[in-house]
Motif scaffolding. Structure first.
Motif, short mmCIF file in Angstrom:
data_model
loop_
_atom_site.label_atom_id
_atom_site.label_comp_id
_atom_site.label_asym_id
_atom_site.label_seq_id
_atom_site.Cartn_x
_atom_site.Cartn_y
_atom_site.Cartn_z
N ASN A 1 46.93 1.17 57.53
CA ASN A 1 46.48 -0.33 57.91
C ASN A 1 45.30 -0.30 56.82
O ASN A 1 44.16 -0.14 57.11
N ASP B 1 49.24 -8.42 69.08
CA ASP B 1 48.76 -7.65 67.93
C ASP B 1 50.23 -7.16 67.26
O ASP B 1 50.61 -6.11 67.35
N ASP C 1 43.22 -8.40 64.84
CA ASP C 1 43.65 -8.30 63.15
C ASP C 1 43.90 -9.66 62.57
O ASP C 1 44.77 -10.14 62.01
N ASP D 1 39.71 -5.65 62.57
CA ASP D 1 39.80 -6.32 61.43
C ASP D 1 39.60 -7.98 62.09
O ASP D 1 40.41 -8.73 61.52
#
Length: 222
Positions: free
Chosen positions: A3, A139, A166, A213
Motif C-alpha cells: 500500500n 476498509d 484509508d 492514511d
C-alpha cells in the motif's frame, strides 16, 4: 500488495514513528499475524489504528459488528479478541485468495464461532443484510466507499458508529486532480465525493482523524 499511501505519512514522521512503534503491542497469535503481515507487505491496518480501534471498541462495547473488506482477517480478529465472546462479527470479502487466508486466520485464532465470513461482492451482500449493527468497519475498495455508504447507514443502529479507513490517499485528494495519475483519478473523485457526503450531510456527525492514511468516524443524528 504494498500500500503505497501507508508509506507517505500525513503527520510528522517523528509522531508517526512514536505512535506506530511505541504504543502497547499486541500479544500472542494476533501479534504474530501482525508481524507476518508487515514482513510480507500485506496491507493491514497500521499499529496506531490498531490501538485506536481497541480503545474505541472498549468504550462502545458493540454486540453486532459488520466489516467490509476482510483481507487476511486481521482486523476482524482484532475486533473479536478485543470485544470477547459477547460480540459477533460479520465480515465480507470477494477475493478468493483473501477469503482462504482469512479462513485460515480465524481457524488459527479459534474465532470461527465468533466470526461469519460472507463471500461475494459487498454491493450485493449489503442489500441482503438486515442488521442492525452497532459498529461497522469499512476498509475495502476506496472508490466504492461512496457506493456502500447508504447501505452502511441503513444497517447502522441509532447511536452506532461507522468507521472508515484509508480516506486521504496520503493527502493527494486535496491537490488539483491534474496532479493525480490518470489511473488514480476515479479514486480521487469518489473519495472526495465520500468526504463531501459524510462531512456536509445535515443528518450525520463525523470526525476525521490522521491515523494511518486517514480514518472517518460517522454517526447518524437521531
Amino acid at each position: 500488495m504494498r500500500n503505497e499511501m501507508m508509506h507517505r505519512p500525513i503527520v510528522n514522521q517523528d509522531v508517526l514513528d512514536y505512535m506506530r512503534n511505541e504504543q502497547k503491542p499486541l500479544t500472542g497469535k494476533l501479534k504474530e499475524l501482525e508481524d507476518q503481515a508487515h514482513e510480507a507487505g500485506v496491507p493491514v491496518i497500521p499499529h496506531e489504528t490498531v490501538v485506536f480501534l481497541q480503545f474505541l471498541l472498549k468504550q462502545l462495547k458493540p454486540k453486532k459488528v459488520l466489516e467490509i473488506g476482510t483481507a487476511i482477517g486481521f482486523s476482524a480478529s482484532l475486533m473479536a479478541e478485543t470485544l470477547g465472546e459477547a460480540a459477533h462479527i460479520t465480515t465480507i470479502d470477494r477475493f478468493p485468495v483473501m477469503i482462504e487466508k482469512a479462513k485460515k486466520t480465524f481457524e488459527t485464532l479459534e474465532l470461527t464461532d465468533q466470526i461469519d465470513l460472507l463471500e461475494g461482492d459487498a454491493a450485493d451482500l449489503l442489500k441482503e443484510l438486515t442488521g442492525p449493527y452497532d459498529f461497522i468497519f469499512m476498509d475495502s475498495a476506496k472508490a466504492k466507499y461512496i457506493t456502500f455508504l447508504p447501505e452502511c447507514l441503513r444497517l447502522l443502529n441509532p447511536g452506532g458508529v461507522l468507521m472508515v479507513d484509508d480516506i486521504f490517499q496520503a493527502g493527494t485528494l486535496f491537490h488539483p486532480i491534474e496532479e493525480t495519475p490518470r489511473k488514480n483519478r476515479s479514486i480521487y473523485r469518489k473519495l472526495n465525493e465520500f468526504l463531501e457526503a459524510v462531512t456536509k450531510a445535515p443528518d450525520l456527525t463525523s470526525s476525521l482523524l490522521p491515523l494511518g492514511d486517514g480514518v472517518a468516524l460517522i454517526t447518524k443524528d437521531e
